[in-house]
Design a protein around this motif. Structure first.
Motif, mmCIF file in Angstrom:
data_model
loop_
_atom_site.group_PDB
_atom_site.id
_atom_site.type_symbol
_atom_site.label_atom_id
_atom_site.label_comp_id
_atom_site.label_asym_id
_atom_site.label_seq_id
_atom_site.Cartn_x
_atom_site.Cartn_y
_atom_site.Cartn_z
ATOM 1 N N ALA A 153 2.778 3.784 -5.786
ATOM 2 C CA ALA A 153 0.833 4.410 -5.256
ATOM 3 C C ALA A 153 0.122 3.239 -5.575
ATOM 4 C CB ALA A 153 1.035 5.823 -6.752
ATOM 5 N N SER A 154 -0.083 2.247 -6.143
ATOM 6 C CA SER A 154 -1.794 2.135 -6.339
ATOM 7 C C SER A 154 -0.582 1.100 -5.622
ATOM 8 C CB SER A 154 -1.308 1.146 -7.435
ATOM 9 O OG SER A 154 -0.755 0.718 -7.675
ATOM 10 N N VAL A 155 0.094 0.357 -4.753
ATOM 11 C CA VAL A 155 0.063 -0.809 -3.899
ATOM 12 C C VAL A 155 0.014 0.114 -2.735
ATOM 13 C CG1 VAL A 155 1.799 -2.826 -3.737
ATOM 14 C CG2 VAL A 155 0.936 -2.167 -5.326
ATOM 15 N N GLY A 156 1.361 0.775 -2.573
ATOM 16 C CA GLY A 156 1.308 1.841 -1.417
ATOM 17 C C GLY A 156 -0.562 2.361 -1.044
ATOM 18 N N SER A 157 -0.971 2.662 -1.504
ATOM 19 C CA SER A 157 -2.439 3.249 -1.523
ATOM 20 C C SER A 157 -2.974 2.393 -0.639
ATOM 21 C CB SER A 157 -3.174 3.642 -1.939
ATOM 22 O OG SER A 157 -3.525 2.485 -2.903
ATOM 23 N N MET A 158 -2.627 0.694 -0.973
ATOM 24 C CA MET A 158 -2.974 -0.621 -0.558
ATOM 25 C C MET A 158 -2.964 -0.853 0.926
ATOM 26 S SD MET A 158 -3.510 -3.240 -3.640
ATOM 27 C CE MET A 158 -4.351 -2.540 -5.599
ATOM 28 N N LYS A 159 -1.372 -0.929 0.655
ATOM 29 C CA LYS A 159 -1.024 -1.165 2.243
ATOM 30 C C LYS A 159 -1.846 0.052 2.950
ATOM 31 C CE LYS A 159 2.216 -1.751 5.158
ATOM 32 N NZ LYS A 159 3.671 -1.164 5.776
ATOM 33 N N LEU A 160 -1.643 0.681 2.163
ATOM 34 C CA LEU A 160 -2.826 2.005 4.171
ATOM 35 C C LEU A 160 -4.150 1.981 3.677
ATOM 36 C CD1 LEU A 160 -1.449 4.312 4.577
ATOM 37 C CD2 LEU A 160 -2.387 5.468 3.211
ATOM 38 N N GLN A 161 -4.640 1.284 2.691
ATOM 39 C CA GLN A 161 -6.218 0.171 3.610
ATOM 40 C C GLN A 161 -6.361 -0.675 4.341
ATOM 41 O OE1 GLN A 161 -7.880 1.373 -0.468
ATOM 42 N NE2 GLN A 161 -7.481 3.775 -0.071
ATOM 43 N N GLU A 162 -5.283 -1.343 4.566
ATOM 44 C CA GLU A 162 -4.986 -2.198 5.286
ATOM 45 C C GLU A 162 -5.542 -3.308 3.738
ATOM 46 O OE1 GLU A 162 -7.448 -2.011 8.689
ATOM 47 O OE2 GLU A 162 -5.596 -1.623 9.784
ATOM 48 N N GLU A 163 -4.717 -3.190 2.467
ATOM 49 C CA GLU A 163 -5.695 -4.325 2.345
ATOM 50 C C GLU A 163 -4.933 -5.383 2.063
ATOM 51 O OE1 GLU A 163 -7.190 -3.231 -2.124
ATOM 52 O OE2 GLU A 163 -7.676 -1.269 -1.064
ATOM 53 N N ILE A 164 -3.679 -5.073 2.278
ATOM 54 C CA ILE A 164 -2.473 -5.608 2.212
ATOM 55 C C ILE A 164 -2.667 -7.193 3.432
ATOM 56 C CG2 ILE A 164 0.043 -6.235 2.161
ATOM 57 C CD1 ILE A 164 -0.012 -4.297 0.575
ATOM 58 N N ASP A 165 -3.207 -6.477 4.411
ATOM 59 C CA ASP A 165 -3.546 -7.489 5.393
ATOM 60 C C ASP A 165 -4.514 -8.133 5.668
ATOM 61 O OD1 ASP A 165 -1.748 -6.199 7.311
ATOM 62 O OD2 ASP A 165 -2.443 -4.404 8.340
ATOM 63 N N ALA A 166 -5.480 -7.923 4.767
ATOM 64 C CA ALA A 166 -6.371 -8.510 4.572
ATOM 65 C C ALA A 166 -6.193 -9.330 3.749
ATOM 66 C CB ALA A 166 -7.536 -7.503 3.491
ATOM 67 N N MET A 167 -5.691 -8.988 2.312
ATOM 68 C CA MET A 167 -5.047 -10.668 1.811
ATOM 69 C C MET A 167 -4.209 -11.706 2.945
ATOM 70 S SD MET A 167 -2.745 -8.737 -1.287
ATOM 71 C CE MET A 167 -4.239 -7.798 -2.942
ATOM 72 N N ARG A 168 -3.466 -10.692 4.201
ATOM 73 C CA ARG A 168 -2.977 -12.149 4.204
ATOM 74 C C ARG A 168 -3.715 -12.898 5.816
ATOM 75 N NH1 ARG A 168 1.786 -8.043 6.212
ATOM 76 N NH2 ARG A 168 3.657 -8.384 4.049
ATOM 77 N N THR A 169 -4.753 -12.285 5.678
ATOM 78 C CA THR A 169 -5.614 -12.596 6.800
ATOM 79 C C THR A 169 -6.422 -13.673 5.607
ATOM 80 O OG1 THR A 169 -7.185 -11.220 6.650
ATOM 81 C CG2 THR A 169 -6.084 -11.048 8.030
ATOM 82 N N LEU A 170 -6.605 -13.669 4.363
ATOM 83 C CA LEU A 170 -7.201 -14.762 3.855
ATOM 84 C C LEU A 170 -6.222 -16.155 2.804
ATOM 85 C CD1 LEU A 170 -10.307 -11.938 1.478
ATOM 86 C CD2 LEU A 170 -10.361 -13.370 4.023
ATOM 87 N N GLY A 171 -5.210 -15.532 3.875
ATOM 88 C CA GLY A 171 -3.981 -16.607 3.037
ATOM 89 C C GLY A 171 -3.902 -16.381 1.623
ATOM 90 N N LEU A 172 -4.177 -15.238 1.157
ATOM 91 C CA LEU A 172 -3.125 -14.950 -0.270
ATOM 92 C C LEU A 172 -1.582 -14.307 0.885
ATOM 93 C CD1 LEU A 172 -6.786 -12.676 -1.187
ATOM 94 C CD2 LEU A 172 -5.742 -15.087 -2.409
ATOM 95 N N ASP A 173 -1.424 -14.523 -0.573
ATOM 96 C CA ASP A 173 -0.045 -13.946 -0.776
ATOM 97 C C ASP A 173 0.523 -12.762 -1.052
ATOM 98 O OD1 ASP A 173 2.796 -13.571 -0.090
ATOM 99 O OD2 ASP A 173 3.882 -15.261 -1.484
ATOM 100 N N PRO A 174 0.554 -11.136 -0.368
ATOM 101 C CA PRO A 174 0.450 -10.907 -1.448
ATOM 102 C C PRO A 174 1.730 -10.250 -2.242
ATOM 103 C CG PRO A 174 1.143 -9.520 1.420
ATOM 104 C CD PRO A 174 0.644 -11.292 0.839
ATOM 105 N N ILE A 175 3.083 -10.908 -1.969
ATOM 106 C CA ILE A 175 4.337 -10.843 -3.058
ATOM 107 C C ILE A 175 3.363 -11.512 -4.170
ATOM 108 C CG2 ILE A 175 6.213 -11.351 -3.408
ATOM 109 C CD1 ILE A 175 6.438 -9.351 -0.962
#
Lengths: 368, 268
Positions: A225-247
């Protein structure tokens, strides 16, 4: 009412032709004789007309005109005429769209698609599993890359806060085993073997299995639920563009926390189970705590505990990987978060039980 | 290359140096081809607005350029680096030189605004904590957020404030290119106009190249130097907004000569 006396038939609409009354009106509608080729619909008596009423008229007109008869509407006020025009325009042209095919072919189609999709998700899950393993190893080799704050938060959430429920669950399992075991063993006068029964089933199987099921329901769902809602809010994309590895940021601390805490929780469940079983044996069968402990020492090898504990990290990995993988599949809307959370819990509990069965076969083949 | 980059707008670009060069891009999801043979140049120092009907893949194009979506074919060069074939290290270097602000902010929900703005600095820069904090506070004030907003969590902010905070995070590393996905969507007209002004001011004072996906005609008139129209799976035409009314294509005509366009033109 239908007035056939005039030189051509006239359908006079009187009173209020509103949606709420359509049922009654339709039943009271005079049938139009099939030999009329010219029909006049007179709306001058209609006090009120809404879209439903207009649809009734327009539908009648369209149907008759489709049969090659002509229909004229007279006596409509300006508002009514405008409404009639709007409704006539909006009536879908193709009344009955092509019905979806039924029968064997679509079934075959669905089965085929379902199989391919299932195959794809197995491949995707396996590659995700590989990705997680490489990241876990990477973090173990370079521990300074590990996000300790996140790890400790997750350990508290998944471990410390689960202690009460896991301990209570273990205690109750011990009580139930003692109670049921005693009832059966008393028939043979072998009450004292209830100690072996409790110890072997709790330590070897139930303690860790039920802990894993509780953790899957409690923490696996929370992860999805928590990681899924981050995915939904593009937080995971934002991490990738900031060079952070979501894994590395999201998955590794959570899965590592489970790997550390699940064995500890399993151990707590074991102790609580033995305690509950011992207490119940004392009350119900009069087996004193001293006798319980000495039989435990004499009959139950340390391997029984070890077999249970060996399984814990595997269960932790299954729960962690499934829940994070499901979270990464979230897309579209918040409905998807709910679906993925449900799927995550169901799949991890199922896989934990399947894995436990495999272990069971493996250990008995190994003769331990 | 076909006529995707008609020479209409070349003279209006701020410099003739290319910041982003996209060639022969193809994006495909399952059987659905979103882009095919798409070419686009973004010049350094310009504000480029990407417009197109729903489902023409405006956001997909943005996501492809910043590396969130791997195209089926084509090449993408950002600031002289071939981002699709660059090594991990080269990519990280070029990633530092751009910032992305997503549609709903995409702020990290577990961090405060200040921590959000500091996140890229922590990842890419080795600076003492107090300097990063001061820099983050500076960015927060540059995007017009009040001082106390730094300590708030994203869930406590209004939509407009979230977008500003996201812009602050996108500007954290002093990027050369800023990507904005629908920056004014969901804002009231006053908030949208204020946000347009903010982007315009920042673009001028920081010398940014802005790549902006938008629906908002007001934004197009107010701040965009050039416009790229996405249609028929490619960039149909690029050029300044005055040229758009002369393009003979039904969607472009409808979009740029419709009643809303006339209203926006009046204001702009």
């Amino acid at each position: 009412m239908l007035d056939q006396d005039a030189e051509r038939p006239v359908l006079r609409v009187t009173g209020k032709l509103l949606t709420a009354a359509l049922g009654t009106v339709e039943r009271a509608m005079p049938s139009i004789p099939s030999n009329t080729s010219d029909l006049e619909i007179d709306l001058s008596g209609a006090d009120a007309l809404d879209t439903g009423g207009a649809w009734l008229i327009a539908d009648l007109k369209t149907r008759l005109e489709a049969e090659g008869r002509s229909v004229t509407i007279v006596g409509a006020s300006d508002d009514q005429a405008a409404l009639m025009a709007a409704v006539t325009k909006a009536i879908p042209e193709d009344e009955s769209p092509e019905a979806p095919p039924t029968g064997f072919i679509p079934l075959l189609d669905r089965t085929g698609r379902g199989t391919v999709d299932a195959g794809k998700s197995v491949v995707s899950l396996l590659s995700f599993f590989g990705l997680i393993l490489t990241r876990l190893v990477g973090v173990l080799l370079r521990p300074w890359r590990l996000r300790f704050a996140a790890l400790f938060t997750q350990m508290e959430e998944t471990g410390l806060k689960a202690v009460p429920i896991v301990a209570l669950m273990g205690f109750l399992i011990g009580v139930v085993l003692a109670f049921q075991g005693a009832a059966q063993l008393r028939q043979f006068g072998a009450e004292v073997f209830v100690v072996d029964l409790i110890a072997v089933s709790v330590l070897r199987e139930l303690g860790i299995l039920l802990t894993a099921i509780i953790v899957a329901g409690r923490s696996g769902s929370a992860f999805t639920a928590s990681v899924g809602s981050m995915k939904l809010q593009e937080e995971i994309d934002a991490m990738r563009t900031l060079g952070l590895d979501p894994i590395e940021v999201l998955a590794v601390p959570r899965i590592l926390a489970l790997l550390i805490m699940l064995p500890i929780l399993g151990f707590i469940a074991n102790i609580a189970g033995l305690f509950g079983g011992g207490l119940m044996s004392w009350i119900d069968l009069g087996i004193s705590p001293g006798l319980f402990i000495s039989r435990l020492y004499a009959d139950v090898g340390v391997w029984q505990l070890a077999i249970g504990m060996i399984k814990a990290p595997f269960f932790a990995l299954v729960i962690g990987v499934i829940s994070i993988w499901q979270a990464f599949q979230v897309e579209g809307s918040s409905v998807s978060v709910g679906q993925r959370t449900t799927a995550s819990v169901v799949q991890s509990i199922f896989l934990v039980i399947a894995l436990d069965a495999l272990f069971s076969v493996f250990f008995s083949e190994m003769g331990v | 290359m076909d006529g995707a980059n008609t020479p209409l707008g070349e003279d209006n670009a701020q410099t003739d140096e290319v910041a982003i060069r996209v060639r022969g891009l193809k994006n495909q999801f399952g059987r659905q081809v979103v882009h095919e043979n798409l070419d686009l140049d973004v010049m350094k120092g310009e504000v480029l607005g990407i417009v197109g009907g729903s489902g023409t893949g405006k956001s997909v194009m943005l996501r492809t350029i910043v590396g969130l979506n791997r195209p089926a074919e084509g090449s993408i060069e950002v600031l002289g680096v071939d981002v699709l074939h660059a090594s991990e290290k080269e990519r990280r270097e070029v990633e530092k030189r751009w910032g992305v602000a997503f549609q709903d902010g995409a702020l990290f929900s577990s961090l405060t605004v200040l921590q959000n703005v500091m996140a890229p600095m922590r990842e890419h820069l080795k600076l003492p904590h107090h300097i990063m904090k001061s820099l983050a506070e500076l960015k927060i004030s540059m995007v017009g957020l009040p001082y106390y907003a730094g300590d708030k969590y994203p869930s406590e902010l209004s939509g407009g404030m979230k977008k500003r905070a996201a812009l602050a995070r996108a500007l954290a590393l002093d990027p050369e290119i800023v990507f904005l996905d629908e920056p004014t969507a969901g804002l009231d007209p006053v908030g949208a106009a204020a946000y347009d002004n903010l982007i315009g001011e920042l673009q001028r004072s920081l010398g940014l190249t802005v790549f902006m996906v938008t629906h908002d005609l007001d934004s197009l008139y107010a701040i965009c130097d050039r416009i790229a129209v996405l249609a028929e799976k490619k960039v149909l035409v690029t050029g300044p907004i005055e040229m758009m009314t002369e393009i003979d294509h039904p969607w472009v005509q409808e979009y740029f000569t419709g009643p809303r366009a006339r209203a926006a033109q009046g204001k702009g």
